[in-house]
Design an enzyme around this catalytic site. Structure first.
Site, short mmCIF file in Angstrom:
data_model
loop_
_atom_site.label_atom_id
_atom_site.label_comp_id
_atom_site.label_asym_id
_atom_site.label_seq_id
_atom_site.Cartn_x
_atom_site.Cartn_y
_atom_site.Cartn_z
N CYS A 52 0.84 -1.21 0.00
CA CYS A 52 0.00 0.00 0.00
C CYS A 52 0.87 1.26 0.00
CB CYS A 52 -0.93 -0.06 1.22
SG CYS A 52 -1.60 1.51 1.74
N CYS A 66 0.15 3.98 2.68
CA CYS A 66 0.60 3.50 4.00
C CYS A 66 2.08 3.81 4.19
CB CYS A 66 0.40 1.99 4.12
SG CYS A 66 -1.32 1.48 3.96
#
Length: 191
Positions: free
Chosen positions: A113, A116
């Site tokens: 991700c 993230c």
């Protein structure tokens, strides 16, 4: 209609195929091409090679990131953000925080991700700013039971838990929102 596959044709074809394995054949074939086509071929060839190189570099970086992530995991446990990779670790971390009367902040993340990874340094900085709270990081691929239990639908998702109960949830990389919740729930009260 079999004349096309006559012995003369077959031997001619064989001769042609043999010629195709020699460099001379390709040189003369390239010589007959207009310059634009030659440049195109060279460009395509270079492009393919550069794409292959880029892919190798990316794979190497990813391997280093996960390999380095192992080292980073140990570092995170020692530092303000504790990595959680199982339900058992999750329950132990919550129990320890409850015993100490500390709120728990959780970052549900994933190695793949992008957002993230972008907010990870900001999350670590918040952990420094709010030492009264326990900061955890849960990799959803390593600890799916934890993300299921917390009904995590997207990454990153942040939760602020007080006495084991979620009091705030932020979905997406909205760090100002998380900061607001922290000031409210994990601020300087009683310290």
């Amino acid at each position: 209609g079999m004349s096309a596959l006559s012995p003369e044709f077959m031997s001619k074809l064989q001769h042609e195929l043999k010629a195709m394995t020699t460099l001379q054949y390709w040189k003369s074939a390239a010589g007959e091409l207009p310059p634009v086509a030659r440049y195109m071929l060279v460009y395509i060839f270079i492009r393919i090679i550069s794409l292959l190189i880029q892919r190798r570099v990316r794979q190497k970086r990813a391997a280093e990131a996960t390999g380095g992530g192992g080292g980073g995991g140990a570092e995170a446990a020692a530092g303000p953000v504790q990595a959680v990779s199982s339900l058992k670790e999750w329950e132990a971390a919550l129990a320890a925080a409850d015993e100490a009367g500390r709120p728990v902040v959780v970052d549900f993340t994933a190695a793949w991700c992008g957002p993230c990874r972008r907010v990870a340094p900001q999350y670590a900085a918040l952990a420094q700013r709010f030492p009264g709270a326990a900061f955890l990081k849960v990799d959803v691929d390593k600890a799916p039971e934890v993300s299921d239990r917390m009904k995590v639908k997207c990454m990153p998702t942040f939760h602020v838990l007080v006495a084991g109960e979620s009091k705030a949830k932020v979905e997406g990389a909205r760090m100002e929102d998380l900061e607001g919740h922290l000031e409210r729930l994990a601020g300087k009260k009683g310290q």
